[in-house]
Design an enzyme around this catalytic site. Sequence first.
Site, short mmCIF file in Angstrom:
data_model
loop_
_atom_site.label_atom_id
_atom_site.label_comp_id
_atom_site.label_asym_id
_atom_site.label_seq_id
_atom_site.Cartn_x
_atom_site.Cartn_y
_atom_site.Cartn_z
N GLY A 63 -10.16 14.53 -2.22
CA GLY A 63 -9.70 15.86 -1.88
C GLY A 63 -8.96 16.56 -2.99
O GLY A 63 -8.83 17.79 -2.98
N SER A 64 -8.46 15.81 -3.98
CA SER A 64 -7.77 16.41 -5.11
C SER A 64 -8.73 16.87 -6.21
O SER A 64 -8.33 17.60 -7.11
CB SER A 64 -6.76 15.42 -5.70
OG SER A 64 -5.74 15.13 -4.78
N SER A 105 -3.68 15.29 -8.50
CA SER A 105 -3.50 14.18 -7.57
C SER A 105 -2.45 14.59 -6.56
O SER A 105 -1.28 14.78 -6.93
CB SER A 105 -3.05 12.91 -8.30
OG SER A 105 -2.64 11.92 -7.37
N SER A 107 -0.95 12.97 -4.14
CA SER A 107 0.15 12.00 -4.04
C SER A 107 0.86 11.80 -5.36
O SER A 107 2.04 11.44 -5.40
CB SER A 107 -0.38 10.66 -3.55
OG SER A 107 -1.20 10.06 -4.55
N THR A 110 -2.67 8.45 -7.70
CA THR A 110 -4.09 8.07 -7.74
C THR A 110 -4.37 7.31 -9.03
O THR A 110 -4.21 7.86 -10.13
CB THR A 110 -4.98 9.31 -7.65
OG1 THR A 110 -4.59 10.11 -6.53
CG2 THR A 110 -6.45 8.92 -7.54
N ARG A 157 -6.88 15.80 1.77
CA ARG A 157 -8.07 16.61 2.06
C ARG A 157 -7.73 17.84 2.88
O ARG A 157 -8.47 18.83 2.88
CB ARG A 157 -9.12 15.77 2.78
CG ARG A 157 -8.71 15.29 4.18
CD ARG A 157 -9.73 14.32 4.73
NE ARG A 157 -9.45 13.90 6.09
CZ ARG A 157 -8.60 12.93 6.43
NH1 ARG A 157 -7.94 12.29 5.49
NH2 ARG A 157 -8.43 12.60 7.71
N GLU A 242 -14.40 11.36 6.45
CA GLU A 242 -12.98 11.05 6.61
C GLU A 242 -12.42 11.47 7.98
O GLU A 242 -11.59 10.75 8.55
CB GLU A 242 -12.17 11.70 5.49
CG GLU A 242 -12.50 11.13 4.12
CD GLU A 242 -11.55 11.61 3.05
OE1 GLU A 242 -10.35 11.27 3.11
OE2 GLU A 242 -12.00 12.34 2.15
N HIS A 258 -37.03 18.06 -5.81
CA HIS A 258 -37.70 17.22 -6.80
C HIS A 258 -37.64 15.74 -6.45
O HIS A 258 -38.10 14.92 -7.23
CB HIS A 258 -37.09 17.46 -8.19
CG HIS A 258 -37.32 18.85 -8.71
ND1 HIS A 258 -38.37 19.17 -9.54
CD2 HIS A 258 -36.65 20.00 -8.48
CE1 HIS A 258 -38.32 20.47 -9.83
NE2 HIS A 258 -37.29 20.99 -9.19
N LYS A 352 -7.02 0.40 -1.18
CA LYS A 352 -5.89 0.50 -2.11
C LYS A 352 -5.02 -0.76 -2.07
O LYS A 352 -4.54 -1.23 -3.11
CB LYS A 352 -5.06 1.74 -1.77
CG LYS A 352 -5.75 3.05 -2.11
CD LYS A 352 -4.88 4.25 -1.73
CE LYS A 352 -5.55 5.55 -2.11
NZ LYS A 352 -4.71 6.73 -1.71
#
Length: 358
Positions: A63-64, A105, A107, A110, A157, A242, A258, A352
């Site tokens: 989202g960032s 970022s 937060s 990241t 987000r 999400e 294509h 994480k």
Amino acid sequence: MDKNIKPNLDDVRVIAGTDPDGMLARIKELPAQFKQAWQAVGNFKLPADYRNINKVVVLGMGGSAIGGDLVRTLVQQEIKIPIIIHRDYGLPAFVDENTLLIASSYSGNTEETLSGFEPALKTPAKKLAMTTGGKLLQLAEKHNVPVFKIEYRAQPRAALGFSFIPTLGVMQTLGFISDKSADVVEAVSILESLSARLDENSPAKSNPAKQIAQRLFGNLPVIYGAGIAAEAAHRWKTQLNENSKTWAFYEVFPELNHNAAVGFPLPQELISRVRVILLRSPSYNARVKLRYEVTSGLLKQAGVPYEFVDAEGSGPLAQMAGLISLGDYVSYYLAILYQVDPSPVKAINYLKEQLSKG
């Protein structure tokens, strides 16, 4: 609630009970985010030499990062320098004194973004951080890097306005694009109008977001877009992942013609469970419009269910913003149908945690 009973999207008690962290409130606040972010970036000052660049690199994930993608798509017919979105570890080798490096970022922690920002501090690149805090803020302040501080509190987000609009504003401040003030005003107007039509009090019989969510329920969403709708399609995909906790994919015109179009017929067992959403802008040229028509014909031949979603508004920013907002609401109502809280991202948190042990 019984998981075997499909929830009623017109029952506001059911919606409130499935959304304890208030994701719907954040979605409704997108028009206000646009207004607040535009005002804030208008008052944000950068050193004069930041105009002396020949490229922009945005470091970011999830989202960032998508704010940078949206700006790149929105202004690519106007801006004379490239905007590159770096969604990875490290720093591209071409970052130099002629680069504006934006580390985005929410937060501030990241790890991929930090892995690029830290070595960038040793380069002569012009640097800018966009964050609420964390290590990114600490590093930026320590090294006298300008910081656009995000004060809005939400899931990353759900703070899209504060990654998208400030990046757009910085491009204007540095003189790389024309004044977008009127475009922002129109976008806010479209967003406010949509919010009134798509919120939980608008019944499903007249609420396009609830209707699309009902058609996507139990099926695999695939989102198509071209031009300004390309990154809106990307946003739909990630919001479905999400918020709705569901598989979703996106493709972009003309590239999908294509390759992806060849794969429509198989596997036959999957065809009835796919739902293709084709996001469209009325500003497309004749060739792109024709591609939509031909592609929908191929989908029909293969028996793949599809539908068109047309952008509202006259300007590209308003059209892009409106498509994004509709997708946010769709993903939210689909979460309600699946009876999952739209806010937590347990898989990302688990990832994480495991990476922190490595």
